[in-house]
Design a protein around this motif. Structure first.
Motif, PDB file in Angstrom:
ATOM      1  N   ASP A 133       0.835  -1.207   0.000  1.00 37.55           N
ATOM      2  CA  ASP A 133       0.000   0.000   0.000  1.00 37.55           C
ATOM      3  C   ASP A 133       0.865   1.251   0.000  1.00 37.55           C
ATOM      4  O   ASP A 133       2.093   1.187  -0.017  1.00 37.55           O
ATOM      5  CB  ASP A 133      -0.991  -0.013   1.169  1.00 37.55           C
ATOM      6  N   SER A 134       0.200   2.414   0.032  1.00 33.91           N
ATOM      7  CA  SER A 134       0.919   3.691  -0.070  1.00 33.91           C
ATOM      8  C   SER A 134       1.832   3.935   1.128  1.00 33.91           C
ATOM      9  O   SER A 134       2.764   4.730   1.056  1.00 33.91           O
ATOM     10  CB  SER A 134      -0.080   4.844  -0.199  1.00 33.91           C
ATOM     11  N   MET A 135       1.564   3.246   2.247  1.00 37.61           N
ATOM     12  CA  MET A 135       2.393   3.411   3.448  1.00 37.61           C
ATOM     13  C   MET A 135       3.555   2.424   3.477  1.00 37.61           C
ATOM     14  O   MET A 135       4.372   2.449   4.389  1.00 37.61           O
ATOM     15  CB  MET A 135       1.527   3.213   4.700  1.00 37.61           C
ATOM     16  N   GLY A 136       3.605   1.540   2.466  1.00 36.51           N
ATOM     17  CA  GLY A 136       4.676   0.558   2.412  1.00 36.51           C
ATOM     18  C   GLY A 136       4.365  -0.739   3.131  1.00 36.51           C
ATOM     19  O   GLY A 136       5.210  -1.639   3.185  1.00 36.51           O
ATOM     20  N   GLU A 166      -7.816  -4.732  -1.439  1.00 38.71           N
ATOM     21  CA  GLU A 166      -6.625  -3.886  -1.331  1.00 38.71           C
ATOM     22  C   GLU A 166      -6.269  -3.183  -2.637  1.00 38.71           C
ATOM     23  O   GLU A 166      -5.571  -2.178  -2.628  1.00 38.71           O
ATOM     24  CB  GLU A 166      -5.426  -4.727  -0.868  1.00 38.71           C
ATOM     25  N   ASP A 190      -6.408  -0.811  -5.787  1.00 35.15           N
ATOM     26  CA  ASP A 190      -6.940   0.542  -5.979  1.00 35.15           C
ATOM     27  C   ASP A 190      -7.661   0.582  -7.326  1.00 35.15           C
ATOM     28  O   ASP A 190      -7.066   0.902  -8.364  1.00 35.15           O
ATOM     29  CB  ASP A 190      -5.787   1.554  -5.933  1.00 35.15           C
ATOM     30  N   PRO A 221      -0.561  -2.578  -7.224  1.00 38.45           N
ATOM     31  CA  PRO A 221       0.827  -2.919  -6.932  1.00 38.45           C
ATOM     32  C   PRO A 221       1.331  -4.185  -7.598  1.00 38.45           C
ATOM     33  O   PRO A 221       2.495  -4.449  -7.607  1.00 38.45           O
ATOM     34  CB  PRO A 221       0.800  -3.087  -5.410  1.00 38.45           C
TER      35      PRO A 221
END
Length: 544
Positions: A54-57, A71, A73, A542
């Motif tokens: 995700d965008s937070m790693g 999950e 997007d 991702p």
């Protein structure tokens, strides 16, 4: 659009986009197929995993279709409908999410070929509905009865759900835990129907140790520790008080200001606060409680007084855990400390704090109230435990569904082959263009065994031919053993699934397919993100 004078008339705001006719249908079908294709390789025990970042790693490694689609997007509206199928399947059954998404993708792919032949979407939709109804009849006709007392069959169902999710080496242990947990919370409703409220099963997980160290606890595990080290760590014959109020100084609702001009006034103010706190603690002690769970905070001074009184206390308890504790101990959740009475307290045989992998948890066991159990999962790493958690969630749900419906079917692609063959026979009895749609629906059902074969590195054409041959000879349980690469009797191979997995997947996939097919005009607002060419917006996840 243009008026009689040739002057264009604009009815949409500037920047809006409109796609009509076959372009709209093709874009929607392409987007939906792309989502189905993204999870297709995860199907079956030999399916591959996806790594989602995700965008937070944060990293999630899973082959659970619902988790993957949740999950990702995704922006395209038609693609989101496939995600909704997966969510519905997960909510209704708990497993078969990938099956539902892949089936919807194949139904749309086959519908696209019919559209190219000039068949109207309404005709395709009518044929698909007929086929779905017939498919439900067929799959129900091959279902096998199961009861809550049939532990052996229920264990096979749990083992099938766990297989392929990173826990095969301890499949037997996890299946046993699952069946014990579900059977312990099953009860009959007013109509005599078996009901499995799987929310009464709590899963706690800890990294460290082996999967084999996982255990079933007859009670509730709270992922908290005592608020003060001097509190007792073990209390037998506990009197449990549940508070949704804080044991802290009361703060005024309105802003207030107190002017203190002398040390005596300051001392008096502090003493008054302590007196208020002591009064709260006195009410708790007078109630007879020796265990306190608070949904909110407990002041440091209050912790000292509670410890001095020999009371075990924990704070910041989740609401879901408070509800479980209430059901298990028969305690009422108290809103204000002033309302505490002895009648509000609950009881249980033992409350103790245990240390596991360097962290402490509180075990509430030997409870007299509504049956509540906890499964404590262990694993080598955090990712392993997370994958194990998802696998156990699926297993618990499918065992519960099997007990409620009392019907199961064999797996390994066997039901899909039987449905496909019988639907082809049904199609030959129809007249009109709906016959073509029913035939395509039958072909679509073969995508499940075909994908199982592909994901196991086998030749899908040969495997499908062998399975069809076995079914035509009367072996309705013939399915694909992906480990041996052979067509075998899946009932003898102990591969069983709840009937509802198949019926729900067929229903959800058919309804979503028909809805997408009936869309011939897409109007995208200027405020929305522009739809990329090909209609695959948001598929830059991702793993793509």
């Amino acid at each position: 659009m243009s008026g009689q004078t040739g002057q264009p008339i604009f009815i949409l705001s500037e920047g809006s986009r409109r796609t009509r006719g076959s372009d709209a249908q093709n874009n929607n079908i392409m987007a939906a197929k792309a989502v189905a294709e993204a999870v297709r390789t995860t199907l079956g025990p030999k399916g591959m995993d996806k790594m989602l970042v995700d965008s937070m790693g944060d990293v999630i490694i899973t082959n659970d279709g619902a988790a993957i689609l949740r999950e990702m997007d995704i922006e395209h509206p038609a693609a989101k409908m496939i995600v909704e199928i997966s969510k519905t399947q997960d909510a209704e059954v708990g497993d078969g999410t990938t099956t539902a998404a892949v089936l919807a993708g194949e139904l749309l792919a086959n519908a696209e070929s019919l559209l190219d032949e000039g068949i109207h979407p309404t005709i395709i939709s009518a044929g698909y509905r007929m086929a779905a109804e017939k498919a439900q009849e067929i799959v129900k006709s091959i279902a096998i009865d199961v009861s809550v007392d049939d532990v052996e069959t229920l264990t096979k169902i749990a083992a099938t759900a766990v297989t392929g999710k990173g826990a095969e080496s301890h499949k037997d242990k996890l299946s046993d835990l699952t069946v014990q947990a579900v059977r312990s919370i099953v009860k009959k409703d007013a109509s005599g129907k078996m009901v499995a409220d799987t929310d009464k099963i709590k899963i706690e997980k800890r990294s460290g140790g082996s999967i084999g160290d996982s255990e079933l606890i007859d009670g509730v595990i709270i992922d908290k520790e005592r608020v003060h080290p001097n509190m007792p760590s073990r209390i037998e014959n506990a009197k449990v008080l549940l508070l949704s109020a804080a044991i802290e100084y009361k703060k005024t609702e309105a802003k207030s200001e107190i002017k203190i001009t002398s040390p005596d006034q300051m001392l008096g103010f502090i003493e008054q606060e302590e007196a208020m706190l002591k009064e709260m603690i006195k009410k708790v002690i007078d109630s007879g409680a020796n265990v306190v769970f608070s949904q909110k905070g407990i002041d440091d001074l209050a912790q000292y007084y509670l410890a001095k009184a020999g009371i075990l206390a924990a704070r910041r308890i989740k609401k879901s855990d408070m509800d479980r504790l209430s059901e298990a101990t028969n305690a009422k959740v108290i809103m204000t400390i002033d309302e505490i009475t002895k009648a509000d307290l609950g009881t249980c045989g033992l409350v103790e704090e245990r240390e596991t992998s360097g962290s402490k948890m509180i075990y509430v066991t030997k409870c007299p109230g509504t049956k509540s159990v906890s499964i404590f999962l262990r694993g080598g790493t955090e990712h392993v435990v997370d994958a194990l958690d998802r696998a156990m969630e699926d297993a618990i749900r499918v065992v519960g569904v099997a007990i409620e419906d009392q019907k199961v079917v064999v797996g390994g692609g066997s039901p899909e082959i039987e449905i496909s063959l019988r639907l082809q026979e049904f199609a030959s009895t129809l007249s009109g263009r709906e016959q073509l749609a029913v035939s395509k629906f039958a072909e679509s059902m073969e995508i499940i065994p075909q994908t199982l074969a592909e994901n196991a590195g086998l030749d899908p054409i040969n495997m499908l031919a062998e399975m069809k041959s076995a079914h035509e000879k009367g072996n309705k349980n013939a399915g694909l053993n992906v480990y041996k690469g052979k067509v075998e009797d899946m009932y003898k191979n102990n591969v069983l699934e709840p009937l509802r997995i198949k019926t729900q997947a067929i229903n959800a996939a058919t309804e979503a397919t028909i809805m997408i097919l009936r869309i011939d005009d897409v109007i995208a607002s200027s405020r929305a993100a522009p739809m990329p060419p090909g209609g695959m917006g948001g598929m830059g996840g991702p793993m793509m």
